[in-house]
Design a protein around this motif. Sequence first.
Motif, PDB file in Angstrom:
ATOM      1  N   MET A   1       0.848  -1.171   0.000  1.00  0.00           N
ATOM      2  CA  MET A   1       0.000   0.000   0.000  1.00  0.00           C
ATOM      3  C   MET A   1       0.894   1.235   0.000  1.00  0.00           C
ATOM      4  O   MET A   1       1.748   1.379   0.882  1.00  0.00           O
ATOM      5  CB  MET A   1      -0.901  -0.026   1.238  1.00  0.00           C
ATOM      6  N   PRO A   2       0.726   2.138  -0.975  1.00  0.00           N
ATOM      7  CA  PRO A   2       1.578   3.335  -1.017  1.00  0.00           C
ATOM      8  C   PRO A   2       1.304   4.281   0.153  1.00  0.00           C
ATOM      9  O   PRO A   2       0.193   4.340   0.677  1.00  0.00           O
ATOM     10  CB  PRO A   2       1.221   3.986  -2.352  1.00  0.00           C
ATOM     11  N   ILE A   3       2.342   5.001   0.522  1.00  0.00           N
ATOM     12  CA  ILE A   3       2.251   6.009   1.581  1.00  0.00           C
ATOM     13  C   ILE A   3       2.279   7.378   0.934  1.00  0.00           C
ATOM     14  O   ILE A   3       3.087   7.632   0.033  1.00  0.00           O
ATOM     15  CB  ILE A   3       3.408   5.860   2.581  1.00  0.00           C
ATOM     16  N   ILE A   4       1.398   8.245   1.393  1.00  0.00           N
ATOM     17  CA  ILE A   4       1.371   9.639   0.941  1.00  0.00           C
ATOM     18  C   ILE A   4       1.855  10.484   2.113  1.00  0.00           C
ATOM     19  O   ILE A   4       1.224  10.504   3.174  1.00  0.00           O
ATOM     20  CB  ILE A   4      -0.042  10.095   0.538  1.00  0.00           C
ATOM     21  N   LYS A   5       2.974  11.146   1.906  1.00  0.00           N
ATOM     22  CA  LYS A   5       3.491  12.068   2.923  1.00  0.00           C
ATOM     23  C   LYS A   5       3.004  13.461   2.540  1.00  0.00           C
ATOM     24  O   LYS A   5       3.298  13.952   1.446  1.00  0.00           O
ATOM     25  CB  LYS A   5       5.010  12.022   2.982  1.00  0.00           C
ATOM     26  N   ILE A   6       2.232  14.072   3.440  1.00  0.00           N
ATOM     27  CA  ILE A   6       1.693  15.411   3.200  1.00  0.00           C
ATOM     28  C   ILE A   6       2.589  16.410   3.918  1.00  0.00           C
ATOM     29  O   ILE A   6       2.814  16.299   5.125  1.00  0.00           O
ATOM     30  CB  ILE A   6       0.252  15.545   3.742  1.00  0.00           C
ATOM     31  N   MET A   7       3.074  17.378   3.166  1.00  0.00           N
ATOM     32  CA  MET A   7       3.910  18.423   3.747  1.00  0.00           C
ATOM     33  C   MET A   7       3.061  19.292   4.681  1.00  0.00           C
ATOM     34  O   MET A   7       1.842  19.381   4.513  1.00  0.00           O
ATOM     35  CB  MET A   7       4.536  19.258   2.638  1.00  0.00           C
ATOM     36  N   PRO A   8       3.674  19.920   5.669  1.00  0.00           N
ATOM     37  CA  PRO A   8       2.901  20.767   6.585  1.00  0.00           C
ATOM     38  C   PRO A   8       2.082  21.822   5.845  1.00  0.00           C
ATOM     39  O   PRO A   8       2.548  22.428   4.879  1.00  0.00           O
ATOM     40  CB  PRO A   8       3.981  21.426   7.452  1.00  0.00           C
ATOM     41  N   HIS A   9       0.841  21.988   6.293  1.00  0.00           N
ATOM     42  CA  HIS A   9      -0.076  23.001   5.755  1.00  0.00           C
ATOM     43  C   HIS A   9      -0.784  23.605   6.959  1.00  0.00           C
ATOM     44  O   HIS A   9      -1.311  22.880   7.800  1.00  0.00           O
ATOM     45  CB  HIS A   9      -1.084  22.348   4.808  1.00  0.00           C
ATOM     46  N   PRO A  10      -0.818  24.945   7.068  1.00  0.00           N
ATOM     47  CA  PRO A  10      -1.344  25.580   8.285  1.00  0.00           C
ATOM     48  C   PRO A  10      -2.789  25.204   8.619  1.00  0.00           C
ATOM     49  O   PRO A  10      -3.156  25.161   9.785  1.00  0.00           O
ATOM     50  CB  PRO A  10      -1.214  27.080   8.010  1.00  0.00           C
ATOM     51  N   GLU A  11      -3.598  24.907   7.631  1.00  0.00           N
ATOM     52  CA  GLU A  11      -5.015  24.611   7.883  1.00  0.00           C
ATOM     53  C   GLU A  11      -5.292  23.113   7.980  1.00  0.00           C
ATOM     54  O   GLU A  11      -6.011  22.660   8.865  1.00  0.00           O
ATOM     55  CB  GLU A  11      -5.872  25.211   6.765  1.00  0.00           C
ATOM     56  N   TYR A  12      -4.736  22.331   7.084  1.00  0.00           N
ATOM     57  CA  TYR A  12      -5.118  20.923   6.981  1.00  0.00           C
ATOM     58  C   TYR A  12      -4.293  19.983   7.846  1.00  0.00           C
ATOM     59  O   TYR A  12      -4.817  19.007   8.362  1.00  0.00           O
ATOM     60  CB  TYR A  12      -5.044  20.461   5.518  1.00  0.00           C
ATOM     61  N   CYS A  13      -3.001  20.230   7.959  1.00  0.00           N
ATOM     62  CA  CYS A  13      -2.133  19.367   8.776  1.00  0.00           C
ATOM     63  C   CYS A  13      -0.874  20.154   9.128  1.00  0.00           C
ATOM     64  O   CYS A  13       0.141  20.038   8.452  1.00  0.00           O
ATOM     65  CB  CYS A  13      -1.810  18.058   8.069  1.00  0.00           C
ATOM     66  N   PRO A  14      -0.945  20.969  10.183  1.00  0.00           N
ATOM     67  CA  PRO A  14       0.165  21.865  10.523  1.00  0.00           C
ATOM     68  C   PRO A  14       1.512  21.166  10.719  1.00  0.00           C
ATOM     69  O   PRO A  14       2.545  21.761  10.455  1.00  0.00           O
ATOM     70  CB  PRO A  14      -0.298  22.525  11.822  1.00  0.00           C
ATOM     71  N   GLN A  15       1.517  19.937  11.176  1.00  0.00           N
ATOM     72  CA  GLN A  15       2.770  19.218  11.401  1.00  0.00           C
ATOM     73  C   GLN A  15       3.163  18.344  10.212  1.00  0.00           C
ATOM     74  O   GLN A  15       4.213  17.721  10.222  1.00  0.00           O
ATOM     75  CB  GLN A  15       2.646  18.326  12.645  1.00  0.00           C
ATOM     76  N   GLY A  16       2.297  18.272   9.196  1.00  0.00           N
ATOM     77  CA  GLY A  16       2.496  17.308   8.140  1.00  0.00           C
ATOM     78  C   GLY A  16       2.004  15.958   8.638  1.00  0.00           C
ATOM     79  O   GLY A  16       1.766  15.783   9.841  1.00  0.00           O
ATOM     80  N   ILE A  17       1.823  15.015   7.742  1.00  0.00           N
ATOM     81  CA  ILE A  17       1.302  13.709   8.146  1.00  0.00           C
ATOM     82  C   ILE A  17       1.613  12.690   7.059  1.00  0.00           C
ATOM     83  O   ILE A  17       1.824  13.066   5.903  1.00  0.00           O
ATOM     84  CB  ILE A  17      -0.224  13.794   8.412  1.00  0.00           C
ATOM     85  N   GLU A  18       1.641  11.443   7.419  1.00  0.00           N
ATOM     86  CA  GLU A  18       1.768  10.351   6.469  1.00  0.00           C
ATOM     87  C   GLU A  18       0.523   9.486   6.567  1.00  0.00           C
ATOM     88  O   GLU A  18       0.078   9.160   7.666  1.00  0.00           O
ATOM     89  CB  GLU A  18       3.000   9.497   6.757  1.00  0.00           C
ATOM     90  N   VAL A  19      -0.048   9.154   5.402  1.00  0.00           N
ATOM     91  CA  VAL A  19      -1.218   8.281   5.357  1.00  0.00           C
ATOM     92  C   VAL A  19      -0.950   7.195   4.319  1.00  0.00           C
ATOM     93  O   VAL A  19      -0.127   7.374   3.419  1.00  0.00           O
ATOM     94  CB  VAL A  19      -2.515   9.050   5.013  1.00  0.00           C
ATOM     95  N   SER A  20      -1.633   6.090   4.445  1.00  0.00           N
ATOM     96  CA  SER A  20      -1.519   5.045   3.429  1.00  0.00           C
ATOM     97  C   SER A  20      -2.892   4.802   2.835  1.00  0.00           C
ATOM     98  O   SER A  20      -3.920   5.047   3.472  1.00  0.00           O
ATOM     99  CB  SER A  20      -0.943   3.760   4.021  1.00  0.00           C
ATOM    100  N   ALA A  21      -2.892   4.354   1.597  1.00  0.00           N
ATOM    101  CA  ALA A  21      -4.136   4.087   0.891  1.00  0.00           C
ATOM    102  C   ALA A  21      -3.880   3.038  -0.175  1.00  0.00           C
ATOM    103  O   ALA A  21      -2.757   2.932  -0.684  1.00  0.00           O
ATOM    104  CB  ALA A  21      -4.664   5.369   0.244  1.00  0.00           C
ATOM    105  N   PRO A  22      -4.887   2.270  -0.508  1.00  0.00           N
ATOM    106  CA  PRO A  22      -4.686   1.238  -1.531  1.00  0.00           C
ATOM    107  C   PRO A  22      -4.458   1.832  -2.915  1.00  0.00           C
ATOM    108  O   PRO A  22      -4.979   2.903  -3.234  1.00  0.00           O
ATOM    109  CB  PRO A  22      -5.972   0.420  -1.493  1.00  0.00           C
TER     110      PRO A  22
END
Length: 112
Positions: A1-22
Motif C-alpha cells: 500500500m503506497p504512503i502519501i506524505k503530506i507536507m505541513p499546511h497551516p489549515e489541513y495538517c500543521p505538522q504534516g502527516i503520512e497516510v496510506s491508501a490502496p
Amino acid sequence: MPIIKIMPHPEYCPQGIEVSAPSGTSICEALLENGINIEHACDMSAACTTCHVVVREGFASLNDLDETEEDLLDRAWGLEPNSRLSCQAILAQKDLLVEIPKYSINHAKENH
C-alpha cells in the motif's frame, strides 16, 4: 500500500502527516479518508480546481492527466509542472510526497 506524505499546511495538517491508501485510490479520497479535509467543491467530479495539489515526489507513478484535468489545472492557483487535481490523481504502488497549496480558487469558501 503506497504512503502519501503530506507536507505541513497551516489549515489541513500543521505538522504534516503520512497516510496510506490502496492503489487505485485518488489522492483526494485518501486524504479525506484519513481526516485531511482538503477542499473538493465539485465533489471530485473534475469540475473545479479546489483539490489542486503539487506532487513533489512520485509524480510519474500516477495515472496520466486527461484533457479535462489539463484544462482545469490552467486555472489553479500556484500551478507548477507537477500539479494535479487530487481527485483525478490515482495512486499506483509508489509512495508520494504531496504539498497542498496555501490557496485555492474556491470563492464560496467562508473566511477566504
